[in-house]
Design a protein around this motif. Structure first.
Motif, PDB file in Angstrom:
ATOM      1  N   GLY A 105       0.763  -1.238   0.000  1.00 33.78           N
ATOM      2  CA  GLY A 105       0.000   0.000   0.000  1.00 33.78           C
ATOM      3  C   GLY A 105       0.795   1.290   0.000  1.00 33.78           C
ATOM      4  O   GLY A 105       0.241   2.363   0.270  1.00 33.78           O
ATOM      5  N   TYR A 106       2.079   1.215  -0.353  1.00 31.72           N
ATOM      6  CA  TYR A 106       2.886   2.437  -0.399  1.00 31.72           C
ATOM      7  C   TYR A 106       2.667   3.213  -1.696  1.00 31.72           C
ATOM      8  O   TYR A 106       2.992   4.393  -1.784  1.00 31.72           O
ATOM      9  N   ILE A 107       2.145   2.544  -2.705  1.00 32.44           N
ATOM     10  CA  ILE A 107       1.802   3.171  -3.975  1.00 32.44           C
ATOM     11  C   ILE A 107       0.374   2.780  -4.333  1.00 32.44           C
ATOM     12  O   ILE A 107      -0.010   1.611  -4.185  1.00 32.44           O
ATOM     13  N   GLU A 112      -1.405   5.856 -13.283  1.00 35.31           N
ATOM     14  CA  GLU A 112      -0.741   7.140 -13.079  1.00 35.31           C
ATOM     15  C   GLU A 112       0.314   7.057 -11.976  1.00 35.31           C
ATOM     16  O   GLU A 112       1.442   7.555 -12.145  1.00 35.31           O
ATOM     17  N   ALA A 113      -0.035   6.429 -10.856  1.00 32.48           N
ATOM     18  CA  ALA A 113       0.906   6.326  -9.736  1.00 32.48           C
ATOM     19  C   ALA A 113       2.089   5.426 -10.092  1.00 32.48           C
ATOM     20  O   ALA A 113       3.242   5.728  -9.745  1.00 32.48           O
ATOM     21  N   ILE A 114       1.812   4.350 -10.787  1.00 35.32           N
ATOM     22  CA  ILE A 114       2.880   3.436 -11.189  1.00 35.32           C
ATOM     23  C   ILE A 114       3.821   4.107 -12.183  1.00 35.32           C
ATOM     24  O   ILE A 114       5.047   4.017 -12.064  1.00 35.32           O
ATOM     25  N   ASP A 115       3.243   4.818 -13.152  1.00 32.58           N
ATOM     26  CA  ASP A 115       4.067   5.510 -14.143  1.00 32.58           C
ATOM     27  C   ASP A 115       4.943   6.573 -13.493  1.00 32.58           C
ATOM     28  O   ASP A 115       6.111   6.754 -13.880  1.00 32.58           O
ATOM     29  N   GLU A 116       4.399   7.285 -12.515  1.00 34.85           N
ATOM     30  CA  GLU A 116       5.159   8.335 -11.845  1.00 34.85           C
ATOM     31  C   GLU A 116       6.341   7.748 -11.087  1.00 34.85           C
ATOM     32  O   GLU A 116       7.453   8.299 -11.107  1.00 34.85           O
ATOM     33  N   PHE A 117       6.113   6.616 -10.423  1.00 37.44           N
ATOM     34  CA  PHE A 117       7.215   5.945  -9.713  1.00 37.44           C
ATOM     35  C   PHE A 117       8.299   5.516 -10.687  1.00 37.44           C
ATOM     36  O   PHE A 117       9.493   5.799 -10.479  1.00 37.44           O
ATOM     37  N   LEU A 118       7.896   4.841 -11.762  1.00 38.76           N
ATOM     38  CA  LEU A 118       8.867   4.327 -12.721  1.00 38.76           C
ATOM     39  C   LEU A 118       9.629   5.470 -13.397  1.00 38.76           C
ATOM     40  O   LEU A 118      10.834   5.370 -13.643  1.00 38.76           O
ATOM     41  N   THR A 153      13.697  -6.368 -20.898  1.00 36.47           N
ATOM     42  CA  THR A 153      14.263  -5.710 -19.737  1.00 36.47           C
ATOM     43  C   THR A 153      13.296  -5.647 -18.562  1.00 36.47           C
ATOM     44  O   THR A 153      12.086  -5.531 -18.746  1.00 36.47           O
ATOM     45  N   ALA A 154      13.864  -5.716 -17.353  1.00 30.40           N
ATOM     46  CA  ALA A 154      13.069  -5.546 -16.133  1.00 30.40           C
ATOM     47  C   ALA A 154      12.852  -4.075 -15.832  1.00 30.40           C
ATOM     48  O   ALA A 154      12.176  -3.724 -14.869  1.00 30.40           O
ATOM     49  N   SER A 155      13.434  -3.228 -16.657  1.00 29.89           N
ATOM     50  CA  SER A 155      13.290  -1.789 -16.508  1.00 29.89           C
ATOM     51  C   SER A 155      12.079  -1.317 -17.324  1.00 29.89           C
ATOM     52  O   SER A 155      11.224  -2.109 -17.700  1.00 29.89           O
ATOM     53  N   VAL A 156      12.017  -0.006 -17.574  1.00 28.38           N
ATOM     54  CA  VAL A 156      10.918   0.553 -18.373  1.00 28.38           C
ATOM     55  C   VAL A 156      11.422   0.932 -19.758  1.00 28.38           C
ATOM     56  O   VAL A 156      12.620   1.129 -19.977  1.00 28.38           O
ATOM     57  N   LYS A 157      10.480   1.030 -20.689  1.00 29.69           N
ATOM     58  CA  LYS A 157      10.832   1.253 -22.091  1.00 29.69           C
ATOM     59  C   LYS A 157      11.643   2.531 -22.281  1.00 29.69           C
ATOM     60  O   LYS A 157      12.637   2.528 -23.018  1.00 29.69           O
ATOM     61  N   HIS A 158      11.249   3.634 -21.616  1.00 26.66           N
ATOM     62  CA  HIS A 158      11.958   4.884 -21.872  1.00 26.66           C
ATOM     63  C   HIS A 158      13.404   4.829 -21.369  1.00 26.66           C
ATOM     64  O   HIS A 158      14.285   5.484 -21.928  1.00 26.66           O
ATOM     65  N   HIS A 159      13.669   4.038 -20.336  1.00 25.82           N
ATOM     66  CA  HIS A 159      15.055   3.863 -19.878  1.00 25.82           C
ATOM     67  C   HIS A 159      15.845   3.063 -20.911  1.00 25.82           C
ATOM     68  O   HIS A 159      16.981   3.421 -21.256  1.00 25.82           O
ATOM     69  N   ALA A 160      15.253   1.983 -21.413  1.00 27.93           N
ATOM     70  CA  ALA A 160      15.930   1.174 -22.440  1.00 27.93           C
ATOM     71  C   ALA A 160      16.192   2.007 -23.682  1.00 27.93           C
ATOM     72  O   ALA A 160      17.269   1.908 -24.299  1.00 27.93           O
ATOM     73  N   GLU A 161      15.236   2.842 -24.068  1.00 27.44           N
ATOM     74  CA  GLU A 161      15.418   3.690 -25.252  1.00 27.44           C
ATOM     75  C   GLU A 161      16.591   4.647 -25.067  1.00 27.44           C
ATOM     76  O   GLU A 161      17.359   4.881 -26.007  1.00 27.44           O
ATOM     77  N   ARG A 162      16.727   5.215 -23.870  1.00 28.32           N
ATOM     78  CA  ARG A 162      17.849   6.122 -23.611  1.00 28.32           C
ATOM     79  C   ARG A 162      19.185   5.371 -23.693  1.00 28.32           C
ATOM     80  O   ARG A 162      20.176   5.907 -24.196  1.00 28.32           O
ATOM     81  N   CYS A 163      19.203   4.142 -23.168  1.00 27.31           N
ATOM     82  CA  CYS A 163      20.430   3.338 -23.239  1.00 27.31           C
ATOM     83  C   CYS A 163      20.785   3.019 -24.691  1.00 27.31           C
ATOM     84  O   CYS A 163      21.951   3.151 -25.102  1.00 27.31           O
ATOM     85  N   LEU A 164      19.799   2.620 -25.484  1.00 23.38           N
ATOM     86  CA  LEU A 164      20.046   2.292 -26.887  1.00 23.38           C
ATOM     87  C   LEU A 164      20.537   3.519 -27.647  1.00 23.38           C
ATOM     88  O   LEU A 164      21.435   3.422 -28.497  1.00 23.38           O
TER      89      LEU A 164
END
Length: 276
Positions: A105-107, A112-118, A153-164
């Motif tokens: 219950g911390y998030i 919206e809340a999940i996206d903001e955390f990620l 990836t166990a990460s999020v798409k926008h992080h993977a895109e930045r790495c690529l």
């Protein structure tokens, strides 16, 4: 009934596969697969998808980016009133910190809340730590184009895109070829559900036709449990700083640049073109 005998084309493919396996000294013939041992040797299906992990697999920066991600997650949790180190405890208990935060219950369990955390925990300067890798770019370009490739990836798409983008290979993977934690229903990457989701997205039904390259021995084991073929990338553990190995990996390499040495058949079409 007469004992079944393969036709000449099948027999030739089997011979060539066996010759390749024997020539590729780093490849292990693992039990449970169609080519598990020489006594019960069978023709493997052609790979239908190759899945690359992103962080610490496509690149290695001494875990700088990985450690920054871990710190961002821990900082977020401390700001929300959790004790320092509790993020890691949630990870161990629930498979990912995010799943633990949701379960306790911390998030709020809303998109919206999940996206903001990620978004918050992945807000790091990737381009400050990674640089273009022409060797990796050439390697990917030389892969058999008939075998689809994905970032898993166990990460999020926008992080993977930045790495690529930082590695100079973002144009070699389209948006639909990045399978992230959201695409897997927030499942941990060593969960069978994550691998099922990856196969569903890739449109593959035969697990043995899937190949995973990953730096995590847990993920390699999960892949083999699902029937995938796995290649361990990197033989030094992040947590222990000591050499690691996996009995569940078909092959182990020190760096992604070594990929062609353990699966040369994926690159043979390029050699054939150069020779013609």
């Amino acid at each position: 009934a007469d004992e079944w005998m393969p036709d000449s084309r099948h027999a030739m493919r089997l011979y060539l596969q066996y010759h390749q396996d024997m020539r590729t000294k780093q490849r292990k013939l693992l039990r449970g697969y169609s080519s598990s041992d020489t006594d019960h040797y069978r023709l493997r299906p052609k790979p239908q998808a190759i899945f690359f992990d992103c962080d610490d697999c496509l690149y290695f920066d001494g875990w700088v980016v990985a450690n920054q991600l871990t710190k961002k997650i821990d900082d977020w949790c401390v700001e929300k009133g959790l004790q320092e180190g509790q993020a890691y405890q949630l990870y161990k208990q629930y498979g990912t910190c995010l799943r633990g935060l949701l379960a306790e219950g911390y998030i709020e369990n809303t998109p919206e809340a999940i996206d903001e955390f990620l978004k918050t925990v992945h807000d790091i300067g990737v381009d400050q730590h990674l640089e273009e890798d022409p060797h990796l770019r050439k390697l990917i370009q030389q892969m058999d184009p008939s075998v689809p490739k994905y970032i898993f990836t166990a990460s999020v798409k926008h992080h993977a895109e930045r790495c690529l983008r930082a590695l100079g290979i973002d144009d070699l993977f389209v948006d639909s070829e990045i399978i992230d934690v959201k695409a897997c229903g927030l499942e941990t990457k060593h969960s069978p559900k994550a691998f099922e989701a990856a196969m569903r997205i890739a449109g593959v039904t035969d697990p043995e036709a899937c190949i995973l390259l990953d730096d995590s021995v847990k993920n390699i084991r999960a892949a083999r449990d699902m029937g995938w073929r796995g290649i361990l990338v990197g033989r030094i553990g992040r947590d222990c700083g000591k050499p690691i190995t996996s009995e569940h990996a078909e092959a182990e390499i020190d760096h992604i640049h070594d990929f062609p040495t353990v699966l040369p058949e994926i690159f043979e079409h390029q050699q054939e073109q150069e020779d013609s």
